[in-house]
Design an enzyme around this catalytic site. Structure first.
Site, PDB file in Angstrom:
ATOM      1  N   SER A 292      -3.429 -42.179 -22.869  1.00 17.79           N
ATOM      2  CA  SER A 292      -3.292 -42.895 -24.540  1.00 17.79           C
ATOM      3  C   SER A 292      -1.998 -42.934 -23.713  1.00 17.79           C
ATOM      4  O   SER A 292      -0.655 -43.110 -22.973  1.00 17.79           O
ATOM      5  CB  SER A 292      -3.751 -42.394 -24.942  1.00 17.79           C
TER       6      SER A 292
ATOM      7  N   ASP B  51      -2.581 -47.414 -22.798  1.00 20.64           N
ATOM      8  CA  ASP B  51      -3.808 -48.241 -22.511  1.00 20.64           C
ATOM      9  C   ASP B  51      -3.802 -49.291 -23.271  1.00 20.64           C
ATOM     10  O   ASP B  51      -5.183 -50.222 -23.533  1.00 20.64           O
ATOM     11  CB  ASP B  51      -4.819 -47.216 -22.800  1.00 20.64           C
TER      12      ASP B  51
ATOM     13  N   ASP C 257      -4.056 -49.846 -26.750  1.00 27.26           N
ATOM     14  CA  ASP C 257      -4.773 -50.047 -28.191  1.00 27.26           C
ATOM     15  C   ASP C 257      -4.602 -50.242 -29.101  1.00 27.26           C
ATOM     16  O   ASP C 257      -4.769 -49.822 -30.291  1.00 27.26           O
ATOM     17  CB  ASP C 257      -5.972 -48.858 -27.870  1.00 27.26           C
TER      18      ASP C 257
END
Length: 705
Positions: free
Chosen positions: A191, A345, A347
């Site tokens: 992340s 990533d 998100d």
């Protein structure tokens, strides 16, 4: 050196570190295994180099335990040892997952979809000896994904991978699991963490992350793995066990996000977007382009690059204003009025807004409030549902209720619990006291910049949030208003709320022991007051008589390691150890009714929230026999508490002495002690010190510019 000599040297070196004896002995035991077992022969030279150069801290931290299985997978620094992410910790995890799938699914066909980000291990922290070749050198997320695919294939499990030159973000992987009807999924990503980190997360067949007790069951399978089988990539491909994800899946993902549009006629606002060198140009970028927005992608951060070369502090996290700085500069040059950014990533969503000729960077709670407001505009369902985590602003609940929505607002930290709620609504028509189907789902929200608007996806997805916020911004711009104006109006209507997040990063085995000790102390002897506020109530989320009932597993216990302090005058404070990083997170909320000047009220709530956070941090540090001056609390929390203490109590006084006695040597001393990022992290603390001691500040500040 012989193995016995290496172990003796390590034992002496570990004894000189501030680490629990149990951690030292565990490290020696694991180190012995890695030095003697042929499976780890390729690591021996790199381990020996650390011993010979007396690099005992990274050696201890790499070997004192096995990298924990938590938050649906494993994440940590890439490196040597069982407490690092490397091919051993990866393949044992995948082998355990394959065995668990066979145990739960039987002998029939099983398929997995794999996504991954842009990471590549380049030893930027310098924890390994750069002169000695190590098995983890240069390993990318793609290579880790291919290794995982080889393990799955050895268990006769079909794997869907992106093309060799492609990437697949976390939200699109969640979509792919559902779209391809696979039995689960895997994401290789750390992340927003440092480039030297990597990790994996496992997904259920419904597209959501693993939750208790299933993650505990999986962890038990993983813990029993001793030997790992792999089938070569070429052989697995030839046997049809490794397949390429169909190219048309991406368009279906884009259309799933376009379908949640709330104001399709409002698309005429210019946006600067930065993927921070990650995957998000294929998600947020493609969705906004498909919707017809004039989109400018920050040119210096568009190309995927796992070293995140242009991101300050190597922290590609849109929660930090510094990560959006280049995009903001481009927006000024191109006269755009909104900036958006994502982590690698894709998100998490970050947003900055031009307001009254200056830029305002929105925090995660403000983004959640605006997305909630936008998502409920003309929602198709007559009884919409909003789902959020407990640490997310109470303003979200007030906004949702004002729209007539039902609210689930007590969930533990982690978007996996929002995914679980959607799964239970889909499968059973009920989640807790809430009855309904996924058709009523309007939005899922968490304070750490996570949003979800499409039930076709079961993890946070910045793309849907970016679309509805861009539409809201365009709609308001036609009336000469910004998203900040909308947020202020929501607070006038529903009450002002200030939310803040502080964190205490702690290093290695010693830091983990300190976090555990702090939480144990707070449980056994809760404070009666925090700062100037009386504690009205403390709730322990591990209490089996409380909100979440019986503890379902050890992973559930870890997720519930949360203490909630309700304070007088409408304040709330929550502390929990992070499940993905070595840090304690502290959430503070202060509230007030708007009866006059909103700007003054917001400023007062901010000051009160900061005072509560600082008072609580002092309290926590005192419980573990650590001390930090007030100005040290202003140092960036990207720096560990141990390093902050070292600077405050040792290095700054040493620098002061040098400047007063041998000023001509100060520059050389500083260059030895500081990197560019460390200088920037320290600067806010030095500025705070200068406000209380102007003479010392005048002396020090020029060296931290």
């Amino acid at each position: 050196m012989e193995t016995a000599e290496i172990l003796d040297a390590a034992r002496v070196g570990f004894a000189g570190l501030d680490a629990p004896p149990s951690a030292q002995e565990a490290a020696i035991e694991n180190l012995s295994t890695w030095l003697c077992d042929p499976r780890f022969a390729a690591y021996r030279a790199a381990i020996l180099a650390l011993v010979e150069k007396a690099r005992f801290r990274p050696l201890l931290d790499g070997f004192y335990r096995t990298l924990p299985f938590g938050t649906g997978g494993r994440r940590g620094q890439v490196g040597l040892g069982p407490n690092r992410f490397n091919p051993w910790t990866l393949t044992t995890s995948i082998s355990g997952h394959a065995q668990w799938l066979r145990h739960t699914r039987g002998d029939g066909p099983i398929a997995i979809a794999i996504g991954y980000d842009v990471r590549r291990f380049d030893n930027l922290r310098g924890d390994l000896d750069r002169e000695v070749v190590s098995p983890v050198d240069g390993l990318s997320s793609r290579q880790f994904a291919e290794i995982a695919a080889e393990v799955y294939a050895a268990h006769d499990i079909t794997v869907f991978l992106p093309p060799s030159d492609g990437l697949l973000s976390t939200p699109e992987l969640s979509f792919a699991v559902r779209d391809l009807d696979t039995d689960g999924g895997l994401v290789v990503s750390a992340s927003h963490n440092h480039p030297d980190d990597n990790g994996i997360k496992f997904y259920h067949s419904h597209g959501g992350q693993m939750v208790p007790p299933f993650d505990h069951e999986l962890g038990q399978f993983i813990g029993r793995v001793e030997r790992v089988e792999r089938m070569s990539l070429d052989r697995a491909t030839a046997n049809g066990l490794i397949r390429t994800i169909p190219s048309d899946l991406h368009n279906r993902y884009i259309q799933a996000n376009i379908a949640i549009s709330r104001r399709p006629s409002a698309r005429n606002i210019s946006i600067v977007f930065t993927p921070l060198h990650g995957t998000a140009d294929t998600t947020v970028g493609d969705v906004l382009r498909a919707a017809g927005f004039p989109l400018i992608v920050e040119p210096s951060q568009q190309v995927p690059d796992g070293s995140f070369p242009t991101v300050p502090f190597k922290a590609p996290n849109p929660e930090h204003e510094t990560a959006l700085r280049r995009a903001i500069d481009t927006a000024d040059a191109r006269e755009a009025s909104i900036v958006m950014g994502c982590d690698p990533d894709a998100d998490r969503l970050g947003v900055a807004v031009r307001h009254n000729d200056s830029w305002v960077t929105l925090n995660g709670n403000e983004i959640a409030s605006l997305v909630c407001h936008a998502a409920l505009h003309r929602h198709a369902h007559t009884d919409p549902l909003v789902i959020k985590t407990e640490v997310t602003s109470s303003l979200v609940s007030r906004i949702a209720e004002s729209h007539g929505a039902r609210v689930i607002d007590h969930l533990l930290v982690g978007f996996k619990y929002i995914g679980e709620a959607l799964f239970l609504l889909e499968r059973k028509g009920r989640f807790g006291a809430i009855e309904g189907t996924v058709d009523c789902f309007a939005v899922g929200l968490e304070e750490s910049h996570g949003v979800l608007l499409s039930s076709a996806i079961r993890d946070k997805d910045a793309a849907g949030g970016a679309l509805v916020l861009a539409e809201l911004a365009a709609h308001e711009a036609s009336a000469g208003r910004s998203l900040v104006d909308v947020l202020n109006e929501l607070m006038v209507r529903h009450g002002a709320v200030h939310n803040s997040l502080s964190s205490l990063a702690m290093n290695g085995a010693t830091g983990r022991a300190r976090m555990d000790a702090a939480m144990a102390s707070l449980r056994s002897s809760p404070p009666s007051a925090i700062g100037d506020r009386t504690v009205v109530r403390m709730e322990d989320r591990q209490d089996e008589l409380g909100t979440f009932g019986e503890i379902r597993s050890e992973t559930d216990r870890a997720s519930r390691n949360v203490l909630v302090f309700t304070l007088e005058k409408g304040a709330r404070l929550i502390i929990r150890p992070s499940g993905t990083e070595p840090r304690c997170k502290i959430y503070v909320e202060t509230t007030g009714d708007v009866g006059g000047d909103l700007v003054l009220l917001k400023r007062r709530l901010q000051v009160e929230g900061k005072a509560l956070a600082h008072a609580f941090i002092h309290l926590v540090l005192d419980r573990i026999n650590l001390e930090l001056p007030d100005w040290g609390l202003e140092i960036s929390d990207l720096m560990s508490i141990e390093d902050r203490i070292r600077w405050c109590h040792n290095l700054i006084p040493e620098l002061q002495t040098i400047l007063e006695t041998k000023p001509d040597t100060a520059i050389d001393w500083m260059n030895q002690q500081l990197t560019g990022d460390t200088r920037r992290q320290l600067r806010p603390g030095i500025e705070a010190l200068a406000r209380t001691n102007s003479d010392l500040g005048d002396l020090l500040l020029p060296y931290f510019s």
